[in-house]
Design a protein around this motif. Structure first.
Motif, PDB file in Angstrom:
ATOM      1  N   ASP A  87      66.727  49.653  23.713  1.00  0.00           N
ATOM      2  CA  ASP A  87      67.026  50.610  22.641  1.00  0.00           C
ATOM      3  C   ASP A  87      66.372  51.949  22.911  1.00  0.00           C
ATOM      4  O   ASP A  87      66.969  53.006  22.659  1.00  0.00           O
ATOM      5  CB  ASP A  87      66.547  50.051  21.293  1.00  0.00           C
ATOM      6  CG  ASP A  87      67.344  48.831  20.846  1.00  0.00           C
ATOM      7  OD1 ASP A  87      68.413  48.580  21.429  1.00  0.00           O
ATOM      8  OD2 ASP A  87      66.878  48.115  19.937  1.00  0.00           O
ATOM      9  N   GLU A  88      65.139  51.907  23.413  1.00  0.00           N
ATOM     10  CA  GLU A  88      64.434  53.159  23.700  1.00  0.00           C
ATOM     11  C   GLU A  88      65.162  53.957  24.771  1.00  0.00           C
ATOM     12  O   GLU A  88      65.353  55.172  24.642  1.00  0.00           O
ATOM     13  CB  GLU A  88      63.010  52.855  24.163  1.00  0.00           C
ATOM     14  CG  GLU A  88      62.210  54.114  24.512  1.00  0.00           C
ATOM     15  CD  GLU A  88      60.853  53.794  25.122  1.00  0.00           C
ATOM     16  OE1 GLU A  88      59.955  54.640  25.016  1.00  0.00           O
ATOM     17  OE2 GLU A  88      60.717  52.713  25.734  1.00  0.00           O
ATOM     18  N   GLU A 103      68.420  55.421  23.466  1.00  0.00           N
ATOM     19  CA  GLU A 103      68.175  56.587  22.615  1.00  0.00           C
ATOM     20  C   GLU A 103      67.864  57.824  23.453  1.00  0.00           C
ATOM     21  O   GLU A 103      68.349  58.924  23.155  1.00  0.00           O
ATOM     22  CB  GLU A 103      67.025  56.290  21.656  1.00  0.00           C
ATOM     23  CG  GLU A 103      66.801  57.388  20.627  1.00  0.00           C
ATOM     24  CD  GLU A 103      65.762  57.004  19.580  1.00  0.00           C
ATOM     25  OE1 GLU A 103      65.313  57.910  18.867  1.00  0.00           O
ATOM     26  OE2 GLU A 103      65.415  55.815  19.499  1.00  0.00           O
TER      27      GLU A 103
END
Length: 236
Positions: free
Chosen positions: A15-16, A19
């Protein structure tokens, strides 16, 4: 647009990175995977230009995953790792880029800038193991890691590639050609690979032959492969 897949067993890490990639308009994340089985399926389906690959994953590592990719599917790979910079020097020798966790936004931007100037795929074979000790398989909604020594035979049909094991039948996204190159299995028919250690008998018939495995399964042998199979066991 640069299509990419994120492969990491840690959802927060995926997810990081996803993003961070949102700020790069020419990069599109087409899929994410948390293990080798999901990764191979995603790569075959989406055929991305770029893969961000975590090195340290359970059961099947990122490096082992490279050995499971068909050479025809050569990719640009950016390794994502928690290794320190000294340990990563080996990868630099093969001109592969890498990102250290936690990922620095400026370092990611630098990596993408380099890739934009050179999107030619790289040969991954210097880093990939030459043989496979496990196969990434699936059965329904279950993902299975199957040791090679448990495989009796593998065959393909319109439904996919099927792996017959001591415990039953499972399926894989790997191709027969790649499996023949990376495992001890041999072609006995254009649609079948057989494990020599699983062969109990070779029964000669008019159309060629059949193998009877140690678990009592019958596997077709075409004339094209019969001679090679017999010679493997010392038969003339």
């Amino acid at each position: 647009m640069i299509s990419c897949i994120l492969i990491d067993d840690e959802p927060f890490a995926r997810d990081e990175l996803a993003e961070l990639l949102l700020s790069h308009a020419d990069v599109k994340v087409v899929a994410c995977a948390s293990n080798a089985i999901e990764a191979i399926q995603a790569i075959n389906e989406h055929k991305p230009q770029l893969v961000f690959l975590d090195i340290q994953m359970p059961r099947i590592s990122g490096i082992e995953l490279l050995a499971m990719l068909d050479k025809a599917t050569m990719l640009r790979v950016v390794f994502v790792t928690a290794f320190d910079e000294f340990a990563i020097k080996a990868f630099e020798l093969h001109a592969f880029d890498y990102l250290l966790k936690p990922i620095d936004e400026k370092r990611l931007a630098h990596t993408l800038e380099r890739l934009r100037g050179d999107l030619e795929p790289r040969d991954l074979s210097p880093l990939a193991p030459q043989t496979l000790s496990h196969l990434p398989c699936f059965s329904g909604n279950k993902l299975k890691v199957v040791p090679i020594e448990e495989v009796e035979f593998i065959f393909s049909d319109l439904g996919g590639v099927h792996v017959s094991t001591r415990a039953g039948m499972v399926h894989t996204h790997l191709t027969l050609k790649m499996l023949e190159q990376k495992t001890p299995l041999m072609f006995c028919h254009r649609q079948y690979l057989i494990a020599p250690s699983a062969i109990a008998e070779i029964e000669l018939i008019d159309a060629g032959a059949e193998v009877i495995t140690r678990l009592g399964k019958r596997v077709p042998v075409s004339r094209r492969y019969l001679k090679e199979l017999k010679q493997h066991f010392g038969f003339q």
